[in-house]
Design a protein around this motif. Structure first.
Motif, short mmCIF file in Angstrom:
data_model
loop_
_atom_site.label_atom_id
_atom_site.label_comp_id
_atom_site.label_asym_id
_atom_site.label_seq_id
_atom_site.Cartn_x
_atom_site.Cartn_y
_atom_site.Cartn_z
N GLN A 143 0.64 -1.24 0.17
CA GLN A 143 -0.15 -0.12 -0.10
C GLN A 143 0.94 1.45 -0.29
OE1 GLN A 143 -3.34 -1.70 -0.65
NE2 GLN A 143 -4.04 -0.21 1.00
N SER A 144 2.02 1.26 0.79
CA SER A 144 2.85 2.32 0.91
C SER A 144 4.21 1.74 1.30
CB SER A 144 2.33 3.48 1.75
OG SER A 144 2.66 2.95 3.11
N THR A 168 0.24 15.42 -8.10
CA THR A 168 0.82 14.08 -7.87
C THR A 168 0.73 13.85 -9.45
OG1 THR A 168 -1.40 13.14 -7.88
CG2 THR A 168 -0.46 13.78 -5.56
N ASP A 228 4.27 7.55 -5.80
CA ASP A 228 3.60 7.79 -4.72
C ASP A 228 3.19 9.08 -3.97
OD1 ASP A 228 2.16 5.80 -2.83
OD2 ASP A 228 3.21 6.96 -1.50
N ASP A 229 2.03 9.35 -3.77
CA ASP A 229 1.65 10.58 -3.12
C ASP A 229 2.54 11.02 -1.93
OD1 ASP A 229 -0.12 10.32 -5.47
OD2 ASP A 229 -2.13 10.11 -3.94
N ASP A 230 3.00 10.09 -1.09
CA ASP A 230 3.67 10.32 -0.08
C ASP A 230 5.07 10.31 -0.07
OD1 ASP A 230 1.41 10.79 1.45
OD2 ASP A 230 0.93 9.04 1.77
N VAL A 231 5.49 10.39 -1.52
CA VAL A 231 7.09 10.19 -1.53
C VAL A 231 7.84 11.06 -0.80
CG1 VAL A 231 7.01 11.66 -3.46
CG2 VAL A 231 8.71 9.82 -3.59
N LYS A 245 7.39 2.14 -9.98
CA LYS A 245 7.00 3.38 -9.46
C LYS A 245 7.76 3.56 -8.13
CE LYS A 245 2.76 5.04 -7.27
NZ LYS A 245 1.21 4.59 -6.92
N PHE A 295 8.57 5.06 -4.51
CA PHE A 295 7.49 5.18 -3.37
C PHE A 295 7.94 6.20 -2.37
CE2 PHE A 295 5.02 1.74 -5.10
CZ PHE A 295 3.86 1.76 -4.22
#
Length: 423
Positions: free
Chosen positions: A56-57, A190, A195-198, A400, A402
């Motif tokens: 998920q992350s 984004t 990832d959005d929280d990179v 991707k 992360f």
């Protein structure tokens, strides 16, 4: 094949089967491992680790890599991907910074959370009452409610676990739960390949806006006090950005929507700056005045569009223009110090302090982190120094990205995770 050859092949197969069944020698696990092993995530990776599922992350916390799955969390060493610990949890988030980072975990629809050491998984602190948690570089902020009409927002030091402040927020009209539920601030730009929280946890902002049944309670995070409660009108949307309360008004007229923005400073609600005709992209449709989204931008910077279709980046605190574009340029990434501007097939790194572009690079999209700018091209990822554009890594990969740390980045392709070290 001749009869003799078939006989030798059959004899060899029988011999291997007998040896395997008696435990003398079994080549099948090695053969299966060779067949099922995927290719490299990227050439030159320091290490590659096969995961137990699709993450998920993934985050870097000090010298540990934290992998969040749907119902569990596990940690690996950053140096060589050595498994460190695992835990049952429905969500995980990182608070703190560098060697002071911690892992915050919890269960969905269950009050409370745990604060874990990222290297050992040992519990440092636990809570049994909070329904929602927000994680920052310098604080863990949680929300606890008793009976729905008596809620408190409390801030904790991530490293020591000591309480920084606690303030009553009254009732909360709807449920805020799990990690980092959305607040009325900025909607970050984004890209699908990152990832959005990179960028990791942000710094705790000077003001927090807590939504409460159609109104916003504004908390001063320096003093831990409720300084204002704002109830926007039907044609307005409120966002708390850069230590200011931004009220965006959309007025329908002549088949279109006319916007205006007013930034005020609590508690006296004094107007600090305002703009007429500034569209902060709070509506899905430009001609629709129903504002269902937060302003575009990131951190203390808001991204708007003027009446002539030109994008502009504005300092949320004082209303200064940080960058003013042309009709052929668009912003693809932004933080408090830099922006990445795209024009044609070229990306430019723009420094607010210098008022100019400090690097140029071919690419399609990008993401800004404290340690590197991640520039994406066709099956290629390039990491640049934000201030100069110096190349820190340049790899061919369709994975991707992360997480990005001081010395490298984590890339994931399917169930394979790799560490791409910076040069």
């Amino acid at each position: 094949m001749s009869g003799a050859g078939k006989g030798l092949a059959l004899a060899a197969a029988v011999t291997v089967t007998v040896l395997a069944s008696t435990g003398v020698w079994n080549p099948f696990p090695q053969m299966w491992s060779w067949i099922s092993t995927s290719g490299p995530v990227a050439p030159g990776a320091r290490w590659q680790q096969e995961l137990g599922g699709t993450p998920q992350s993934v985050a870097i916390a000090g010298d540990a890599v934290i992998v969040e799955y749907r119902t569990s969390v596990e940690a690996y060493g950053l140096t060589a991907a050595v498994p460190l610990w695992s835990s049952d949890a429905d969500w995980a988030s990182i608070a703190g910074k560098g060697s002071d980072a911690v892992v915050v975990t919890g269960r969905l629809l269950t009050k409370g959370y745990q604060v874990l050491d990222p290297r050992t998984g040992v519990e440092r602190r636990s809570d049994t009452t909070a329904s929602a948690v927000w994680t920052y570089q310098d604080a863990i902020v949680d929300l606890s409610c008793s009976g729905g009409d008596d809620c408190r927002l409390t801030a904790w030091d991530p490293k020591s676990g000591t309480q920084l402040w606690s303030v009553g927020t009254g009732s909360i009209g709807f449920v805020l739960d799990a990690a980092n539920p959305d607040l009325p601030d900025t909607r970050r730009l984004t890209t699908d390949d990152v990832d959005d929280d990179v960028a990791g946890p942000p710094v705790l902002p000077g003001l927090l806006g807590i939504p409460d049944d159609g109104q916003v309670r504004v908390i001063d995070t320096a003093t831990g006090k409720l300084v204002q409660t704002v109830r926007p009108e039907r044609d307005q949307r409120v966002a708390v950005v850069g230590g200011r309360v931004l009220t965006v008004t959309g007025t329908p007229r002549d088949g279109t929507c006319y916007y205006g923005v007013v930034a005020t400073a609590p508690p006296r609600n004094a107007v600090v700056w305002q703009r007429d005709g500034l569209n902060l992209r709070t509506a899905e449709n430009g001609s629709d005045c129903e504002q269902g989204r937060d302003p575009a931008g990131g951190y203390n910077v808001v991204l708007g569009v003027d009446p002539y279709g030109r994008e502009v980046l504005i300092n949320g605190y004082d209303g200064r223009n940080l960058w003013y574009g042309d009709k052929d340029s668009d912003v693809v990434a932004v933080n408090d110090a830099y922006a990445v501007i795209r024009k044609d097939d070229t990306l430019r790194g723009y420094s607010y302090s210098k008022g100019k572009a400090v690097w140029r690079q071919a690419g399609t999209s990008a993401a800004l982190t404290p340690h590197a700018v991640i520039v994406l091209g066709k099956n290629r990822v390039t990491a640049l120094t934000p201030s100069s554009g110096a190349v820190r890594a340049d790899v061919r990969t369709d994975a991707k990205i992360f997480a990005v740390g001081p010395d490298g980045m984590i890339a994931v392709s399917g169930r394979d995770m790799a560490y791409l070290a910076f040069s």
